[in-house]
Design an enzyme around this catalytic site. Structure first.
Site, mmCIF file in Angstrom:
data_model
loop_
_atom_site.group_PDB
_atom_site.id
_atom_site.type_symbol
_atom_site.label_atom_id
_atom_site.label_comp_id
_atom_site.label_asym_id
_atom_site.label_seq_id
_atom_site.Cartn_x
_atom_site.Cartn_y
_atom_site.Cartn_z
ATOM 1 N N LYS A 1 0.855 -1.187 0.000
ATOM 2 C CA LYS A 1 0.000 0.000 0.000
ATOM 3 C C LYS A 1 0.896 1.244 0.000
ATOM 4 C CE LYS A 1 -4.012 1.925 2.524
ATOM 5 N NZ LYS A 1 -4.880 1.758 3.711
ATOM 6 N N SER B 1 -9.795 1.568 2.585
ATOM 7 C CA SER B 1 -8.887 2.351 1.783
ATOM 8 C C SER B 1 -7.782 1.536 1.111
ATOM 9 C CB SER B 1 -8.256 3.433 2.664
ATOM 10 O OG SER B 1 -7.409 2.841 3.629
ATOM 11 N N SER C 1 -10.041 -0.774 6.917
ATOM 12 C CA SER C 1 -9.460 -0.518 5.598
ATOM 13 C C SER C 1 -8.764 -1.704 4.935
ATOM 14 C CB SER C 1 -8.463 0.646 5.680
ATOM 15 O OG SER C 1 -9.159 1.866 5.682
#
Lengths: 520, 485
Positions: free
Chosen positions: B60, B137, B161
Site C-alpha cells: 500500500k 482504503s 481498511s
C-alpha cells in the site's frame, strides 16, 4: 491570582506606583544537557552548521515516530526533585498545534493535561541578593505551579532579501518549562530568582543556564492590583527580566491611572519599553490533544529515591555549610557566594582545604585558604585573562603555595609572584614542584627573624641594601629626615623590596630603613 | 521452492499486471520488471529462510519505500520519495519477498471505496465491467491480490481498511492485534487505531506473512514489549494447519450486528457460516456489544482528530508539493500554508481535517473528543466482558467471562460491493456507515479477519474477531471457514 498586599511595590521613583501592587509570575524554559534529542537519536548542538543535526523524525518526515529519550526524563526529574516538586506517578504527553516554519510537525509535544511535576518551591534568602539588589531580611518563598517536559522548536532567521531561513538543529531539543505561581511582588526578586535557578540547574548538571545563548529563556506575566495580566516574552538576561517587569508595571499603572483598561496581551521588550506583539483574545487555539502513540510516563518510588540519591549537594545547603559560624569552614557570606558562582569551584575548594588542612590544622586555616583562593587565585586568573577550571592548577601546587606563605617560608609578595608565574605558564607547571620553584627563583624568605637563629649576614645585607637606596635617593631621604613628608618612607621601602625581589618582609625592611634615617 | 517455479509464477504475476492494472488501477507505481525478476533470483540467498521467499508483494502506498514513491494517494506527496524503508517492508525483503509495486489507496487512508485517490479510483477486478467498488482504503492491495497481480499485499487498517476491501474483492483481509506489527515507516492516519494488515488469497499465506512481521520493534513506541509477546505466543498453536481440529470453540453470535442496513444476501451468508461452524461441533452463543451503535461516531471523532494533527506536517516546506502562491507574496496575510494544503489535499481529507480541528477546539474537546474516548473504553470493556479470556493488556485480569466466548463471527460489510456510480452520488456521511461492522474491533485493538464466503452466487466477507493476542486462533477459525467444501 494571588496578590500580596503586604509586599506592595514601593521602589519606583514614581509616586503613582505607590497605590498599585505588582503581581508577577515567571515561565522559564531550560534546555536539558542531554547528548541526544527528546524523541530522536540526533545530537543536540549549539552553533553547529544549520540543519546538520536533524533526524528524519526531527524533520517530521512521513512515517517517523517519537521514542522518548530516558536521559532527558532523568534530568527533568533531577530538576523537579531539586525544586521540591511533587513528582507525578503518571504523566503524559500532549500535542500543541500551530503552524510555523520552524515547527516541522505542525505541533510541539509538551505536557499540558498531566505534567510530570507539580507544586514545587524555591526559597530566596537575603544572601541570594546583593547590596544593590536585595530582598530585605526575610526569605521569600516562590511556589512552583508545575514543570513540564517538552520539545524545543527550530529557529527562523530572516535575511535582507526577505527570505526566511529555517534551521532545524534545535528542533526536538529537550526542554523543561518551569511555571511559577504569581509570587513575585517586585522586579528584583524575579531577577534574583532567575539567577538562583540558573546556578541551581547548573550545579545539578541539568542545564547550562546560559540566558544569552538561549539555553534558558524567561517569559514574565505581569499584572497590577490583580487585574488583567500581560505576558512579556523572551527575556535574554536577568537585567532584562527586572527591567521589563519594572517598565511593564509602570506602563500598566499609568494606563490605570488614566482610567484606562489593560488588555490581555503578549508583549516584547526592546531594552527600554515593553511593546505589544499580539492580543491574546485573537490568539491561537492550540487544540491540545493527548499524543496518540507515546506511552504514559510512569515513575515509581524507587526511581524517585534513586534520583534523590544521585543528586549532588544543592547550593543552598552548600552555602549553609560553608558559612556556618561554628562549622568547619566559617567562610564569609561574600566568599561563599563567589565560590558558588563559579562552576566546580566549591569542589575545588573542598579538595584544596583538605590538602592544606592535612599539613596545617590551625583553626583559621580553612577561612584563610578560602581567602587565598577567592582573592589571590581568582584575582590572578583574571589578570592573566583566563577563567577557572579545576585543571588549571592542581590542588597540590596551589595548596603548597598557600602552605609556604602561611608558614613564613616565603613572603606574601613572593607567593603572588609564584602564583602569577604558575598561572602564566600553565603547561610547564603541570608537574612542577613548588619547593623546587622557590629555590630556582631564589624566593625563599631571607631569615630575618629575631632570636638566636637570626642571621647576622642577612641583616648586614639588608642594611647595605637600604643604605644604597638612601644614597640613590638623597632628596627623598632628606624630606623624611626633616619630617616634611614622613610617609615618603614607604617609597624607599618599596624600592628596597623591589631590589630584594620581595624576599624580605616589608616590615623588616621598614624598620631597618627607619633605623638608618633615625625616624620613628 | 524450485527457482524455475518461482520465476514462472513471477512472470505470471507480471503478465497479469500488464493485462489488468490498466483496467483496475490497482497500482500507483510499479517496480521495473527486470528488477523484479532479478530480485526473485536473488531471493535464494535471503537473509531469513521462509516459505514466502521469492513471492511478489504489493505494498500500500502509505508504507515508506526507498525504491518507489510513497504518495499516500495524495497530490501533496505526488513525487515524494522516502529516504528510508518501513520496518514491515524491510522484514519481508529480508525474507526474500520482492516488492512488485505500490498499491493505490484512498488518500491518507480516508475512504471506503478507493475512489478518493489523487491517482484515480480502483475498480473491483471480480466484475469485468469496471463499475464496482473494490472497497477501501486498501483497495489497490485487495484488487492486486484478487486479480493475481501479486501473491500477497500489505495494507493498513484503521477502521476496516483491510477487511472491507478484502470482503469486496473476495480475498482474506487480516487486521492483527494493535501493536504487534511495527508501524515504523507507515504514514500515520490515526495512530491509536492504525495497524498494518495483510491481504492474500488464502489464510495460510496470511499466517506465513504474519509470522515474519509479528516482531518487537524498538523504533515504534506502540510496539508490544517482548515480555508480553512471550506470554502470548510461546505456547505452540495446536493443530496449526488442519483447520478442522478437535478443539470445540464457543463462538459468539453478535446480535447487535443484525442491523436494518444488512442486505439479505449478507444476512443469509452470515447465518450459513454460523450453521457451518455449528455443524463442526462448535457452540454458538448469542452475545451483545451494545455500544457498537455509538462506536461509529466515536471512531470518526477520534480518527479525524488524530488525522488533523498528523496531517499538519504537510506544509510543502521540507518535502511534498507546494503551491506557487506560498512561494511568493500572494498568500501573505492569509492562513499559513493555506494554498499548499488547499491544493494538495483532496476534498474528503480537507473535510476530515476540519472535522478533527473542530473536535479539538475549545468546548468540543470535552463534548466530542473526551466523550469519544469514553465510548472507546466502553467498547473495549464490553468486548472484555464477552470473551472467555482476559485481555493481557489490562491490569485487571478479573474482567473476563467464564461463560464467555472464544471468538465472534459477524458479517464484515453491510452489503456486496456497490456500483461506483452509486458510490459517487453518496454524501460522505452516508458512506461512513460502511465501517459500522469493522470499527468496533479497531477501537478495541483486537484481531479481526475477513474471510470470503460464497452465498447464492455472490461472495461476501465473514469477519472473525478474537481477544487481544489471539491472532493465530482467529486465523485458525478463518481457515476453517475458508476450507468449507
Amino acid at each position: 491570582m494571588l496578590t500580596s498586599h503586604r509586599n506592595a511595590y514601593r521602589k519606583t521613583s514614581s509616586d503613582l506606583t505607590n497605590q498599585y501592587n505588582l503581581t508577577c509570575g515567571l515561565e522559564i524554559h531550560a534546555q536539558l544537557l542531554t547528548k541526544e534529542k527528546l524523541f530522536s537519536r540526533s545530537e543536540t548542538s549549539f552553533n553547529a552548521e544549520p540543519n546538520s543535526r536533524v533526524s528524519y523524525y526531527d524533520a517530521a518526515l512521513p512515517g517517523t515516530q517519537p521514542i522518548l529519550n530516558l536521559s532527558a526524563l532523568k534530568l527533568a526529574l533531577k530538576a523537579a526533585v531539586a525544586l521540591d516538586c511533587n513528582i507525578q506517578r503518571v504523566s503524559s504527553f500532549d500535542r500543541k498545534h500551530y503552524f510555523y516554519g520552524d515547527q516541522p510537525a505542525g505541533y510541539q509535544i509538551t505536557q499540558f493535561y498531566a505534567p510530570f511535576a507539580l507544586d514545587g518551591r524555591l526559597v530566596l534568602y537575603p544572601h541570594d541578593g546583593s547590596k544593590e539588589h536585595n530582598i530585605g531580611n526575610k526569605p521569600i518563598f516562590i511556589r512552583l505551579k508545575q514543570i513540564q517536559l517538552e520539545q524545543d522548536t527550530g529557529k527562523s532567521t530572516y535575511t535582507a532579501d526577505e527570505v526566511s531561513h529555517i534551521d532545524l538543529n534545535r528542533t526536538n531539543t529537550p526542554l523543561i518549562e518551569i511555571v511559577t505561581e504569581p509570587d513575585f511582588s517586585n522586579a528584583v526578586s524575579a531577577s534574583i530568582f532567575v539567577k538562583k535557578l540558573q546556578s541551581l540547574l547548573r550545579a545539578i548538571g541539568v542545564c547550562s543556564g546560559e540566558l544569552e545563548a538561549g539555553a534558558m529563556r524567561v517569559d514574565v506575566n505581569v499584572s497590577v492590583n490583580s487585574g488583567t495580566r500581560c505576558e512579556i516574552k523572551n527575556l535574554f538576561s536577568t537585567s532584562a527580566v527586572s527591567g521589563a517587569i519594572k517598565a511593564e508595571f509602570e506602563r500598566q499603572c499609568k494606563v490605570l491611572d488614566r482610567g484606562g483598561v489593560i488588555d490581555q496581551e503578549t508583549r516584547g521588550w526592546d531594552g527600554k519599553n515593553t511593546f505589544k506583539l499580539r492580543t491574546k483574545e485573537g490568539g491561537v487555539d492550540y487544540k491540545y490533544m493527548p499524543d496518540p502513540e507515546l506511552e504514559h510516563i510512569e515513575v515509581s518510588d524507587e526511581v524517585i529515591h534513586y534520583i534523590k540519591s544521585e543528586l549532588p549537594e544543592l547550593p543552598d545547603s552548600t552555602f549553609l555549610k560553608l558559612t556556618d559560624p561554628t562549622g568547619k569552614y566559617q567562610v564569609s557570606h561574600k566568599d561563599a557566594k563567589t565560590l558558588l558562582a563559579t562552576e566546580k569551584l566549591v569542589d575545588y575548594y573542598y579538595k584544596l582545604n583538605e590538602y592544606v588542612n592535612a599539613k596545617n590544622d590551625s583553626p583559621d586555616a580553612a577561612r584563610r585558604t578560602c581567602n587565598y583562593l577567592v582573592h589571590d587565585f581568582l584575582g590572578g586568573l583574571k589578570k592573566v585573562g583566563s577563567e577557572f577550571s579545576p585543571s588549571a592548577i592542581s590542588v597540590e601546587i596551589l595548596g603548597d603555595i598557600i602552605l609556604f606563605v602561611s608558614d613564613g617560608s616565603i613572603t606574601n609578595t613572593s607567593g603572588k609572584l609564584l602564583l602569577n608565574h604558575v598561572l602564566s605558564n600553565p603547561n610547564e607547571m603541570k608537574s612542577a614542584n613548588v619547593s623546587t620553584l622557590i629555590d630556582d627563583y631564589e624566593l625563599r624568605k631571607a631569615n630575618t627573624s629575631e632570636g638566636p637563629e637570626a642571621d647576622s649576614e642577612t641583616k648586614d645585607a639588608i642594611k647595605e641594601l637600604c643604605q644604597n637606596i638612601i644614597i640613590e635617593n638623597t632628596k627623598v631621604a632628606e624630606t623624611i629626615r626633616s619630617g616634611k613628608k614622613p610617609k615618603a618612607i614607604m617609597f624607599l621601602v618599596g624600592m628596597a623590596m623591589k631590589a630584594s625581589q620581595g624576599r624580605v618582609d616589608a616590615k623588616v625592611m621598614e624598620s631597618c630603613m627607619r633605623e638608618l634615617l633615625s625616624v620613628k | 521452492m524450485n527457482m524455475n517455479i518461482l520465476k514462472r509464477e513471477a512472470q505470471n504475476v507480471l503478465n497479469n499486471i500488464r493485462l489488468l492494472n490498466p483496467r483496475t488501477n490497482a497500482f500507483i507505481s510499479l517496480s521495473p520488471e527486470n528488477s523484479v525478476l532479478t530480485a526473485v533470483e536473488a531471493s535464494l540467498n535471503a537473509k531469513v529462510r521462509s516459505d514466502i521467499s521469492g513471492k511478489l508483494l504489493a505494498v500500500k502506498d502509505n508504507f515508506c519505500t526507498q525504491d518507489l514513491t510513497t504518495t499516500c494517494g495524495s497530490k501533496i506527496l505526488e513525487s515524494y520519495r522516502s529516504p528510508y524503508e518501513a520496518q514491515a517492508v524491510r522484514l519481508l525483503k529480508e525474507a526474500g519477498v520482492v516488492v512488485v509495486g505500490k498499491a493505490n489507496m484512498d488518500e491518507f487512508g480516508m475512504g471506503t471505496h478507493n475512489v478518493l485517490s489523487a491517482f484515480g479510483p480502483v475498480t473491483n477486478p471480480r466484475f469485468s465491467d469496471n463499475s464496482y467498488s473494490a472497497g477501501g482504503s486498501s483497495g489497490g492491495s485487495a484488487a492486486a491480490v484478487s486479480a493475481d497481480m501479486c501473491h500477497f499485499a500489505l495494507g493498513t487498517d484503521t477502521g476496516g481498511s483491510v477487511r472491507l476491501p478484502g470482503a469486496y474483492c473476495g480475498v482474506v483481509g487480516f487486521k492483527p492485534s494493535y501493536g504487534l506489527i511495527s508501524r515504523d515507516g507507515v504514514v500515520a492516519y490515526a495512530q491509536s487505531l492504525d495497524t498494518v494488515g495483510i491481504l492474500a488469497k488464502d489464510v495460510g499465506m496470511v499466517r506465513s506473512v504474519f509470522n515474519i512481521l509479528n516482531a518487537y520493534d524498538p523504533k515504534d513506541p506502540t510496539s508490544i514489549q517482548p515480555s508480553i509477546r512471550k506470554r502470548l505466543f510461546s505456547a505452540p498453536a495446536e493443530n496449526e494447519i488442519t483447520g478442522r481440529n478437535n478443539k470445540k470453540w464457543r463462538i459468539g453470535l453478535m446480535t447487535d450486528c443484525n442491523l436494518s442496513e444488512l442486505s439479505p444476501v449478507v444476512k443469509s451468508g452470515w447465518m450459513e457460516s454460523l450453521s457451518y461452524l455449528h455443524s463442526l461441533g462448535h457452540e454458538i452463543v448469542p452475545i451483545s456489544i451494545p455500544s457498537i451503535r455509538t462506536a461509529l461516531p466515536a471512531y470518526y471523532i477520534i480518527a479525524s482528530s488524530e488525522a488533523s494533527s498528523n496531517l499538519a506536517r504537510y506544509d510543502g516546506i521540507r518535502y511534498g508539493s507546494r503551491a506557487n502562491a506560498d512561494r511568493s507574496d500572494e498568500s501573505r496575510g492569509g492562513p499559513l500554508y493555506g494554498p499548499t494544503r488547499q491544493d494538495g489535499f483532496g476534498e474528503e481529507v480537507r473535510n476530515r481535517i476540519i472535522l478533527g480541528n473542530y473536535n479539538l477546539t475549545g468546548d468540543s474537546f470535552n463534548s466530542h473528543f473526551l466523550k469519544a474516548q469514553e465510548v472507546r473504553r466502553k467498547v473495549q470493556n464490553q468486548f472484555n466482558e464477552v470473551f472467555s479470556k482476559s485481555n493481557i493488556l489490562i491490569s485487571d485480569e478479573t474482567i473476563y467471562n467464564a461463560e464467555g466466548v472464544d471468538f465472534l463471527v459477524t458479517p464484515c460489510t453491510t452489503s456486496t460491493p456497490p456500483e461506483l456510480a452509486q458510490v459517487n452520488k453518496l454524501p460522505p456521511s452516508e458512506s461512513y456507515i460502511n465501517d459500522v461492522l469493522t470499527v468496533p474491533a479497531s477501537l478495541a485493538g483486537i484481531p479481526a479477519v475477513s474471510v470470503p464466503w460464497k452465498v447464492k452466487g455472490e461472495t461476501i466477507g465473514i469477519q472473525v474477531i478474537g481477544q487481544y493476542g489471539d491472532d493465530l486462533d482467529v486465523l485458525k477459525i478463518a481457515q476453517t471457514l475458508q476450507s468449507r467444501k
